[in-house]
Design an enzyme around this catalytic site. Sequence first.
Site, PDB file in Angstrom:
ATOM      1  N   HIS A   1     -15.085  40.594 -30.947  1.00  0.00           N
ATOM      2  CA  HIS A   1     -14.387  39.392 -30.139  1.00  0.00           C
ATOM      3  C   HIS A   1     -14.812  38.083 -30.835  1.00  0.00           C
ATOM      4  O   HIS A   1     -15.003  37.111 -30.271  1.00  0.00           O
ATOM      5  CB  HIS A   1     -15.091  39.457 -28.651  1.00  0.00           C
ATOM      6  CG  HIS A   1     -15.240  40.627 -28.263  1.00  0.00           C
ATOM      7  ND1 HIS A   1     -16.364  41.482 -28.266  1.00  0.00           N
ATOM      8  CD2 HIS A   1     -14.237  41.213 -27.436  1.00  0.00           C
ATOM      9  CE1 HIS A   1     -16.264  42.775 -27.486  1.00  0.00           C
ATOM     10  NE2 HIS A   1     -15.063  42.484 -26.792  1.00  0.00           N
TER      11      HIS A   1
ATOM     12  N   HIS B   1      -8.331  45.883 -28.435  1.00  0.00           N
ATOM     13  CA  HIS B   1      -9.088  46.832 -29.181  1.00  0.00           C
ATOM     14  C   HIS B   1      -8.160  47.958 -29.697  1.00  0.00           C
ATOM     15  O   HIS B   1      -8.774  49.022 -29.969  1.00  0.00           O
ATOM     16  CB  HIS B   1     -10.374  47.158 -28.879  1.00  0.00           C
ATOM     17  CG  HIS B   1     -11.179  45.886 -28.241  1.00  0.00           C
ATOM     18  ND1 HIS B   1     -11.703  45.108 -29.530  1.00  0.00           N
ATOM     19  CD2 HIS B   1     -11.969  45.716 -27.135  1.00  0.00           C
ATOM     20  CE1 HIS B   1     -12.523  44.085 -28.764  1.00  0.00           C
ATOM     21  NE2 HIS B   1     -12.652  44.508 -27.548  1.00  0.00           N
TER      22      HIS B   1
END
Lengths: 331, 331
Positions: free
Chosen positions: B220, B58
């Site tokens: 995700h 991320h």
Amino acid sequence: MKKIMNDPSNVVSEMVAGLVSAYPTYLTQLPETTAVVRADRASMQGKVGLVSGGGSGHEPAHAGFVGDGMLSAAVCGQVFTSPTPDQIYEAIKASDTGAGVFLIIKNYSGDVMNFEMAKDMAELDDIKVSSIVVDDDIAVENSLYTQGKRGVAGTVLMHKILGAAADQGANLAEIEALAKEVMPHLKTLGVALSAATVPEVGKPGFELADDEIEYGVGIHSEPGYRREKLQPSKELVAEMLTKLDEALQFDATKKYAVLINGMGATPLMEQYIFSNDVFNWLKAKDITPVFSKVGNYMTSLEMAGISLTVLELADEKWLEYLNYQVDTIAW
Amino acid sequence: MKKIMNDPSNVVSEMVAGLVSAYPTYLTQLPETTAVVRADRASMQGKVGLVSGGGSGHEPAHAGFVGDGMLSAAVCGQVFTSPTPDQIYEAIKASDTGAGVFLIIKNYSGDVMNFEMAKDMAELDDIKVSSIVVDDDIAVENSLYTQGKRGVAGTVLMHKILGAAADQGANLAEIEALAKEVMPHLKTLGVALSAATVPEVGKPGFELADDEIEYGVGIHSEPGYRREKLQPSKELVAEMLTKLDEALQFDATKKYAVLINGMGATPLMEQYIFSNDVFNWLKAKDITPVFSKVGNYMTSLEMAGISLTVLELADEKWLEYLNYQVDTIAW
């Protein structure tokens, strides 16, 4: 082509509008143009104005570097297309507070021509203008759109150094001398894993196989110097630093800055892994860069790839300039 | 899979090493971990420590937000995998200067469990610890890996607000109260144009057709709430803001902050065009956000897509906190 946009022919005007809406304290759009100037023009008073720009598609360059301590204005041309002289001229006028204006031009034939024409227009208004042509890319000589070498991510370090000097009160002649001193010490090399798609064209600028990489690619999908199977990051770094070493003659007694630049679609995770290999390669030569930055600074739309810029800090002051506090959207 | 990397099983350790090499004045790696802490730990003295983290992939979250005025430490788990309690525990210990430590946890079952275990471990050491679970994503309830709603890009605004408060001397109870006040006003919704590929898996988390988009996707590759043909940016914005309006009940007499977040592979040009449509849509409701930021803050590797976070500034002080000067790699 899969892009978040509306009409492909309006991407630049909508982009500039979005940028100015999101960052009103940083940027003001000049009327009837796609050029942006610092919102706090009052604090530019008495200082040399710095103007850059070029074709759009390289965001955050150059508008993201407009702000206190860096650029005064940025001209956003159509995608991968030089801005017109009248737009550049407006940016020059808006950036002049009496001390003159310095232009930072990436070396593409269209940019060089149009910035020079704008300079002539401004000089008729008695605005003092000088300029540097940045040609940091060591990949190839005389590429598409370029006589000589291309101007790529190193341009951002040029913005930073000259911006700090201008903010500290350097005059136009001093800025020009500084730019000329820095230029031969500033070198970049890039690789691409995929190509960019210009919205109005609708298909990628080139095609690479699923396992292929192109060395030395330009930021407008110009060809590089070799295509081959994708290598591990360590091997890419070794090839790129070997070529940069040839260009700069690395010397453990000297100081260096590095800029690791994502081309648009390459995640930071990959950029940091690449960065680790860069630091390890240099360490084996007893070199630890004294300044480094990793991220997307000079992109090529959604191209996947990375470029590596090395600046030999031939003067201790350049490091101070790189570390000088600025307030921009993207530095 | 086409990535700049070496061994897929080493991506996180090499990433952290590269990050720390490139930014030694910001980050120090904690021994035997992939957690990073502020390099200038002395200036944390007497202040509440703020720790965040989670699975890697991320970036720049969360390590990019470690620094003066924001996080004290970030724990980098394996890709899309919660960090282990012992790593989080080390980050808590390194962030405590006596005033206690506050944990900012994105709402994923593994993260919540492991951060809670680390909290218990730290409390045995007499370190005062409290926490907030961020669940800003309005897309779906009870997604893959999540009970309740997911924690996504709004987490970065939580970092910023709490970081400013901690830097200004708020105590642990005040930080916890502030986090709880902010949370219900913080909402996010995202769309994906392509999926991320976890290096150790080697293929994308889902497949979208060339003209397809997924609404409400997680960071995700968790499923969203609808797939359809890609719409123009204006239509995407209308759908996303309509849903955010339902969640927040927009009111022209109130103040709002917006974060437009690129998911990794989406160029800034597209993010700025999207931003223009966001500002136009809100303007039609007589709302002009008083704070906004556009860029890659909470990514999902090389996923193409964008998320939109809106924070209702229910307290005037939150805006001051958002504007508070910080020194980090990525804010």
